[in-house]
Design a protein around this motif. Structure first.
Motif, PDB file in Angstrom:
ATOM      1  N   GLU A  77      70.763  29.409 -27.411  1.00 39.29           N
ATOM      2  CA  GLU A  77      69.754  29.865 -26.610  1.00 39.29           C
ATOM      3  C   GLU A  77      68.735  30.723 -27.496  1.00 39.29           C
ATOM      4  O   GLU A  77      69.120  31.276 -28.515  1.00 39.29           O
ATOM      5  CB  GLU A  77      70.143  30.711 -25.562  1.00 39.29           C
ATOM      6  N   ALA A  78      67.613  30.943 -27.042  1.00 38.53           N
ATOM      7  CA  ALA A  78      66.427  31.654 -27.838  1.00 38.53           C
ATOM      8  C   ALA A  78      66.814  32.873 -28.583  1.00 38.53           C
ATOM      9  O   ALA A  78      66.473  33.135 -29.663  1.00 38.53           O
ATOM     10  CB  ALA A  78      65.185  31.839 -27.051  1.00 38.53           C
ATOM     11  N   PRO A  79      67.167  33.854 -27.723  1.00 36.72           N
ATOM     12  CA  PRO A  79      67.253  35.039 -28.499  1.00 36.72           C
ATOM     13  C   PRO A  79      68.454  35.113 -29.487  1.00 36.72           C
ATOM     14  O   PRO A  79      68.605  36.271 -30.397  1.00 36.72           O
ATOM     15  CB  PRO A  79      68.059  36.115 -27.203  1.00 36.72           C
ATOM     16  N   TYR A  80      69.339  34.011 -29.684  1.00 40.90           N
ATOM     17  CA  TYR A  80      70.197  33.770 -30.868  1.00 40.90           C
ATOM     18  C   TYR A  80      69.519  33.154 -31.972  1.00 40.90           C
ATOM     19  O   TYR A  80      70.398  32.734 -32.903  1.00 40.90           O
ATOM     20  CB  TYR A  80      71.509  33.319 -30.298  1.00 40.90           C
ATOM     21  N   THR A  81      68.308  32.704 -32.088  1.00 36.12           N
ATOM     22  CA  THR A  81      67.714  31.847 -33.165  1.00 36.12           C
ATOM     23  C   THR A  81      67.176  32.776 -34.161  1.00 36.12           C
ATOM     24  O   THR A  81      66.726  33.717 -33.914  1.00 36.12           O
ATOM     25  CB  THR A  81      66.823  30.722 -32.528  1.00 36.12           C
ATOM     26  N   THR A  82      66.728  32.272 -35.082  1.00 32.61           N
ATOM     27  CA  THR A  82      66.088  32.767 -36.273  1.00 32.61           C
ATOM     28  C   THR A  82      64.454  32.990 -35.749  1.00 32.61           C
ATOM     29  O   THR A  82      63.903  31.864 -35.320  1.00 32.61           O
ATOM     30  CB  THR A  82      65.825  32.027 -37.464  1.00 32.61           C
ATOM     31  N   PRO A  83      63.856  34.144 -35.725  1.00 30.74           N
ATOM     32  CA  PRO A  83      62.688  34.318 -35.102  1.00 30.74           C
ATOM     33  C   PRO A  83      61.360  33.837 -35.998  1.00 30.74           C
ATOM     34  O   PRO A  83      61.565  33.913 -37.275  1.00 30.74           O
ATOM     35  CB  PRO A  83      62.593  35.738 -34.926  1.00 30.74           C
ATOM     36  N   HIS A  84      60.493  33.822 -35.331  1.00 36.01           N
ATOM     37  CA  HIS A  84      59.090  33.536 -35.774  1.00 36.01           C
ATOM     38  C   HIS A  84      58.236  34.784 -35.690  1.00 36.01           C
ATOM     39  O   HIS A  84      58.190  35.112 -34.599  1.00 36.01           O
ATOM     40  CB  HIS A  84      58.220  32.316 -35.445  1.00 36.01           C
ATOM     41  N   VAL A  85      57.763  35.385 -36.771  1.00 34.87           N
ATOM     42  CA  VAL A  85      57.009  36.757 -36.729  1.00 34.87           C
ATOM     43  C   VAL A  85      55.799  36.461 -36.956  1.00 34.87           C
ATOM     44  O   VAL A  85      55.485  35.934 -38.131  1.00 34.87           O
ATOM     45  CB  VAL A  85      57.880  37.774 -37.861  1.00 34.87           C
ATOM     46  N   ILE A  86      54.849  36.963 -36.109  1.00 37.00           N
ATOM     47  CA  ILE A  86      53.561  36.843 -36.293  1.00 37.00           C
ATOM     48  C   ILE A  86      52.843  38.338 -36.534  1.00 37.00           C
ATOM     49  O   ILE A  86      53.193  39.353 -35.648  1.00 37.00           O
ATOM     50  CB  ILE A  86      53.094  36.017 -35.066  1.00 37.00           C
ATOM     51  N   ASP A  87      52.198  38.293 -37.527  1.00 37.79           N
ATOM     52  CA  ASP A  87      51.708  39.899 -38.005  1.00 37.79           C
ATOM     53  C   ASP A  87      50.370  40.052 -37.090  1.00 37.79           C
ATOM     54  O   ASP A  87      49.160  39.412 -37.515  1.00 37.79           O
ATOM     55  CB  ASP A  87      51.408  39.966 -39.456  1.00 37.79           C
ATOM     56  N   LEU A  88      50.447  40.725 -36.097  1.00 34.46           N
ATOM     57  CA  LEU A  88      49.155  40.840 -35.297  1.00 34.46           C
ATOM     58  C   LEU A  88      48.334  41.737 -35.941  1.00 34.46           C
ATOM     59  O   LEU A  88      46.938  41.580 -35.739  1.00 34.46           O
ATOM     60  CB  LEU A  88      49.449  41.663 -33.721  1.00 34.46           C
ATOM     61  N   GLY A  89      48.697  42.739 -36.994  1.00 35.64           N
ATOM     62  CA  GLY A  89      47.597  43.322 -37.443  1.00 35.64           C
ATOM     63  C   GLY A  89      46.807  42.454 -38.438  1.00 35.64           C
ATOM     64  O   GLY A  89      45.489  42.640 -38.460  1.00 35.64           O
ATOM     65  N   ALA A  90      47.256  41.391 -39.163  1.00 36.94           N
ATOM     66  CA  ALA A  90      46.336  40.552 -39.937  1.00 36.94           C
ATOM     67  C   ALA A  90      45.467  39.607 -38.777  1.00 36.94           C
ATOM     68  O   ALA A  90      44.488  39.404 -39.141  1.00 36.94           O
ATOM     69  CB  ALA A  90      47.494  39.520 -40.672  1.00 36.94           C
ATOM     70  N   VAL A  91      46.100  39.206 -37.679  1.00 35.80           N
ATOM     71  CA  VAL A  91      45.326  38.440 -36.813  1.00 35.80           C
ATOM     72  C   VAL A  91      44.191  39.139 -36.396  1.00 35.80           C
ATOM     73  O   VAL A  91      42.903  38.849 -36.203  1.00 35.80           O
ATOM     74  CB  VAL A  91      46.308  37.929 -35.575  1.00 35.80           C
ATOM     75  N   PHE A  92      44.356  40.385 -35.946  1.00 37.19           N
ATOM     76  CA  PHE A  92      43.189  41.250 -35.359  1.00 37.19           C
ATOM     77  C   PHE A  92      42.146  41.593 -36.341  1.00 37.19           C
ATOM     78  O   PHE A  92      41.101  41.744 -36.216  1.00 37.19           O
ATOM     79  CB  PHE A  92      43.766  42.379 -34.474  1.00 37.19           C
ATOM     80  N   ALA A  93      42.757  41.872 -37.607  1.00 36.10           N
ATOM     81  CA  ALA A  93      41.723  42.281 -38.602  1.00 36.10           C
ATOM     82  C   ALA A  93      40.734  41.124 -38.900  1.00 36.10           C
ATOM     83  O   ALA A  93      39.782  41.355 -39.534  1.00 36.10           O
ATOM     84  CB  ALA A  93      42.542  42.406 -40.019  1.00 36.10           C
ATOM     85  N   SER A  94      41.062  39.801 -38.681  1.00 38.47           N
ATOM     86  CA  SER A  94      40.127  38.924 -38.766  1.00 38.47           C
ATOM     87  C   SER A  94      38.867  38.693 -37.771  1.00 38.47           C
ATOM     88  O   SER A  94      38.002  38.064 -38.062  1.00 38.47           O
ATOM     89  CB  SER A  94      40.880  37.475 -38.898  1.00 38.47           C
ATOM     90  N   PHE A  95      39.069  39.707 -36.844  1.00 43.43           N
ATOM     91  CA  PHE A  95      38.006  39.690 -36.003  1.00 43.43           C
ATOM     92  C   PHE A  95      36.892  40.672 -36.149  1.00 43.43           C
ATOM     93  O   PHE A  95      37.106  41.862 -36.578  1.00 43.43           O
ATOM     94  CB  PHE A  95      38.511  39.903 -34.563  1.00 43.43           C
TER      95      PHE A  95
END
Length: 127
Positions: free
Chosen positions: A109-127
């Protein structure tokens, strides 16, 4: 959301405004019937596990971090409701990351898998 285009907001029993903090948002893909919400079982028990965990942590003056939330999500997955946890998403405002866990199979199940991490700081910096 419901067919009428609106989301349903529920609060746990005995708590008039949901979690004991306005600093937490719990979203779930588990839905409850609008007309007569359940008081036990599947989705209700998973939701109550999160509410109880968050309230216990902050009720004593503590805090809840991403590791605590992941542990709570693993507890909900372990409840074996017959519906595997397909995804888990944790937003950590202290690090500005969105961590996404996706089930590998019905047995992992999901909580036991390797996560995908999204850097929101980098995402928001592009706006």
């Amino acid at each position: 959301s419901h067919a009428d285009g609106f989301a349903t907001r529920r609060v746990p029993d005995g708590v008039t405004d949901g979690l004991l903090t306005a600093q937490a948002i719990v979203c779930t893909n588990h839905y409850m019937v609008r007309s007569t919400p359940p008081t036990s079982g599947g989705s209700y028990d998973r939701y109550q596990t999160l509410v109880t965990g968050v309230n216990a942590a902050i009720g004593g003056g503590g805090t809840v971090d991403a590791a605590d939330l992941l542990a709570m999500m693993r507890t909900t997955a372990d409840q074996n409701t017959g519906s595997p946890t397909l995804h888990t998403v944790i937003m950590d405002v202290s690090t500005m990351t969105l961590t996404v866990y996706v089930a590998e199979s019905a047995s992992v199940e999901a909580p036991y898998t390797t996560p995908h991490v999204i850097d929101l700081g980098a995402v928001f910096a592009s706006f």
